[in-house]
Design an enzyme around this catalytic site. Structure first.
Site, PDB file in Angstrom:
ATOM      1  N   HIS A   1      -7.906   1.319   2.153  1.00 17.11           N
ATOM      2  CA  HIS A   1      -7.744   0.857   3.541  1.00 17.11           C
ATOM      3  C   HIS A   1      -8.488   1.787   4.502  1.00 17.11           C
ATOM      4  CE1 HIS A   1      -4.825  -1.661   6.207  1.00 17.11           C
ATOM      5  NE2 HIS A   1      -5.990  -1.478   6.812  1.00 17.11           N
TER       6      HIS A   1
ATOM      7  N   GLU B   1       0.833  -1.199   0.000  1.00 21.72           N
ATOM      8  CA  GLU B   1       0.000   0.000   0.000  1.00 21.72           C
ATOM      9  C   GLU B   1       0.864   1.243   0.000  1.00 21.72           C
ATOM     10  OE1 GLU B   1      -2.635  -0.325   3.329  1.00 21.72           O
ATOM     11  OE2 GLU B   1      -3.747  -2.018   2.474  1.00 21.72           O
TER      12      GLU B   1
END
Length: 397
Positions: free
Chosen positions: A281, A258
């Site tokens: 997220h 990420e």
């Protein structure tokens, strides 16, 4: 006392720590290892979310560090064993954002069942596609929950309220909520579920849990959701099954890699697919959840450093002492071997100090005892305890 707070943690955390007398430095992004080590010089408390990795090297290079607050559910970004060996307490927020994650998943189930991602994109493209093709109610559909912990059980309750049938699979022996039914295996769940939602933790054994074999075993035209951990799923396989039409839609909130900071580029094989919802997220990222997490974890950090409480620590023995209304407190973290407690009590006896209360807990190779006494031990007695071969640290309050 100094605290370093990273990754856009809610201001409530800073407010709590400042009110307890800490000097707080706030930074918006995550830090790489070398920069983190440099920034921890003289810092007692570290607050992070999921993008800052605290390695053994970081811990060994930060002798002043006493505690780490993970302002999220997961703690796999911290080397918990190394932290325990260094006597650094690690705390998280296992319950504070549960409702936020559940509401996101429920919204995604409905959006995918109604093919809203595809519909809204066509509207933005100027195409009027008023059709019921591929759209379904969720009432009467079967939701299969993989991982029946705090989030999985609450999702179970809310889904039933919408009229869904719920089945679940968990390796742990967890009681069913409402009318939910336990499945004997993951394969049995996949055979029956119209929607599969993953809610497992980040332990290494869960890496690669869901891959080509599992996607192939899902019912044709079923839906898939992952709001747990990115490393759990083979996203190349998910893409193949979405493109083939075997999986009718998917929602993904977590990824193996990420971006570290706000605005960084995001890459995924799932980009550009119809009826696939991608979110950065944000499962627990509501104002309500983040405020609660900020307060909860900051209070745990302050309770540990100011009073010795290790309640809900994920890596140290858990001791919740009563408030210290009179007397003096000694906290002694030590290797869990026979004779340590006897030696500690002998120190108090030799000093003629009356013990008011004592609280002990052990966890794996560590023991932690808090002793409240009428008078403080002398500096010489405390230094003698610290020189013990079994002492990790000794602190007074």
């Amino acid at each position: 006392m100094k605290a370093l707070v990273l990754e856009n943690i809610h201001p409530t955390a800073e407010e709590v720590l400042r009110s307890r007398g800490y000097e707080v430095e706030v930074r918006s992004g995550a830090l790489p290892e070398a920069e983190l080590i440099e920034s921890l010089d003289g810092v007692q408390l570290l607050g992070i979310r999921s993008n800052t990795t605290v390695t053994r090297r970081v811990l060994e290079a930060a002798p002043a560090l006493e505690a780490i607050g993970c302002f999220c559910i997961g703690t796999n970004q911290v080397d918990l064993l190394a932290a325990a060996e260094q006597g650094v307490g690690v705390f998280n927020a296992p319950y504070s954002n549960t409702r936020s994650v559940v509401e996101l998943v429920i919204g995604e189930i409905i959006a995918l069942a109604r093919r809203l991602p595809e519909k809204t994109q066509r509207m933005h493209d100027g195409v009027w596609d008023k059709s019921a093709r591929g759209s379904h109610e969720v009432r009467g559909r079967t939701l299969g929950i993989v991982g029946y912990g705090n989030i999985g059980t609450q999702l179970s309750n809310v889904a039933e309220a919408l009229g869904m049938r719920v089945i679940f699979y968990d390796k742990a022996d967890r009681p069913a909520h409402g009318n939910a039914r336990r499945m004997a295996s993951l394969a049995e769940l996949l055979e029956s579920a119209d929607v599969v939602s993953l809610h497992v933790d980040g332990r290494p054994g869960n890496a690669g849990l869901f891959g080509a074999e599992e996607f192939a075993a899902m019912k044709p035209r079923s839906l898939f959701i992952n709001a747990s951990r990115g490393m759990v799923v083979d996203y190349d396989s998910l893409r193949s099954h979405v493109v083939s039409g075997h999986v009718a839609g998917a929602a993904v909130d977590v990824f193996p890699v990420e971006p570290k900071a706000q605005g960084d580029a995001f890459e995924s094989v799932l980009r550009g697919l119809d009826n696939v919802i991608l979110t950065p997220h944000v499962g627990g990222s509501t104002q309500e959840a983040q405020e609660e997490i900020g307060w909860f974890v900051a209070e745990k950090l302050a309770g540990f450093t100011l009073h010795g409480s290790t309640a809900l620590s994920v890596n140290l023995p858990q001791v919740l002492p009563p408030s210290l209304d009179e007397g003096h407190r000694l906290g002694f973290l030590h290797h869990n071997v026979p004779g340590v407690l006897a030696r500690l009590n002998a120190v108090f006896a030799d000093a003629g100090d009356n013990v008011i209360g004592q609280h002990l807990s052990t966890r794996d190779h560590l023991g932690y005892v808090i002793t409240d006494a009428s008078e403080p031990l002398s500096a010489e007695a405390i230094d003698d305890l610290r020189r013990s071969e079994h002492c990790v640290w000794a602190r007074t309050w």
